[in-house]
Design an enzyme around this catalytic site. Structure first.
Site, PDB file in Angstrom:
ATOM      1  N   CYS A 112      27.185 113.351  19.644  1.00  0.00           N
ATOM      2  CA  CYS A 112      26.422 112.132  19.407  1.00  0.00           C
ATOM      3  C   CYS A 112      27.190 110.882  19.882  1.00  0.00           C
ATOM      4  CB  CYS A 112      26.012 112.031  17.942  1.00  0.00           C
ATOM      5  SG  CYS A 112      24.632 110.889  17.658  1.00  0.00           S
ATOM      6  N   HIS A 218      23.421 117.216  16.755  1.00  0.00           N
ATOM      7  CA  HIS A 218      24.499 117.478  15.785  1.00  0.00           C
ATOM      8  C   HIS A 218      24.643 118.979  15.508  1.00  0.00           C
ATOM      9  CE1 HIS A 218      25.664 113.400  14.405  1.00  0.00           C
ATOM     10  NE2 HIS A 218      24.476 113.092  14.909  1.00  0.00           N
ATOM     11  N   GLU A 220      27.116 120.490  14.263  1.00  0.00           N
ATOM     12  CA  GLU A 220      27.940 120.759  13.077  1.00  0.00           C
ATOM     13  C   GLU A 220      27.107 120.962  11.818  1.00  0.00           C
ATOM     14  OE1 GLU A 220      27.111 116.422  12.727  1.00  0.00           O
ATOM     15  OE2 GLU A 220      27.486 117.813  14.378  1.00  0.00           O
TER      16      GLU A 220
END
Length: 246
Positions: A112, A218, A220
């Site tokens: 990001c 994202h 994660e």
């Protein structure tokens, strides 16, 4: 003999915690690196000011540039608009880490804000707010009235380019999207790995590098369940492990 865990340096951000300034990294980034076999270490912004920065970062076999509440400073890419959410210390550290990764061939994964830093470092530019650009229609920004688990759910596809590094994963995937800034001009030497159906750049890589990839979404968030997230973190840690043995 235990499997070696490559050292992964994770950039920190300035935040206010209980009314006091702090350097912080969201736990999800630390957990993702650890889950896939890395040994995470956190770098505060002041690391960029260190007289022995090169010696400090030399221990890292991989670098992770995280997402953040803040945005890249306009001056970094020749813009002049007012950006309220800045973290100049984060900018300075990330750009020094990118310079090191480029020179040393250190694997780097950018998420990001990290993707945006990566693009600007290589002389690319950003749209300060994609909503002000005609033609972008996908839901790239989260609804912050919703719970976090809803905000971070996949909302649009990314179309993966067949000539890139992500092509080993597949042709298309559904990703989450939580950002205001977006790539305008792509940086020098970078390859567009994936785009949203509306054309917004969703992933880039440095062509002449062992492993330097930036993604706008994202990975994660669902690192242990989402297939593309698994691919990204496994590849990242794999190349970091190779860096250890090089």
């Amino acid at each position: 003999m235990p499997t070696y865990r490559p050292i992964i340096a994770i950039v920190s951000c300035h935040k206010m915690v209980d009314g006091q300034p702090a350097q912080a990294v969201y736990q999800k980034y630390i957990d993702a690196v650890h889950f896939y076999g890395g040994n995470p270490i956190l770098l505060p912004n002041t690391a960029a000011e260190s007289d022995n920065f090169d010696a400090l970062i030399a221990i890292a076999e991989g670098i992770l540039l995280t997402g953040s509440y803040s945005n890249v400073a306009p001056a970094r890419y020749g813009a002049s608009h007012i950006e309220e959410k800045q973290d100049l210390g984060r900018d300075e550290l990330s750009f020094k880490l990118l310079a090191h990764a480029e020179k040393a061939g250190t694997p780097l994964l950018a998420v990001c804000r990290g993707l945006q830093e990566m693009n600007v470092y290589f002389d690319g530019s950003l749209h300060p707010d994609w909503r002000e650009v005609e033609g972008f229609y996908e839901p790239h920004l989260e609804d912050n009235t919703q719970p976090l688990e809803v905000q971070y759910q996949p909302v649009h596809d990314v179309i993966i380019q067949p000539e890139g590094r992500l092509a080993a994963f597949g042709e298309k995937w559904h990703v989450n999207s939580l950002h205001k800034q977006a790539i305008n001009e792509v940086g020098k030497g970078l390859f567009v790995e994936a785009r949203a159906p509306d054309g917004l750049v969703e992933a880039i890589s440095l062509i002449k590098h062992p492993f330097m990839i930036g993604v706008q979404w994202h990975p994660e968030l669902n690192y242990a369940q989402d297939d593309l997230s698994k691919f990204l973190f496994k590849e990242f840690i794999h190349y970091a492990s190779k860096k250890h043995g090089s």
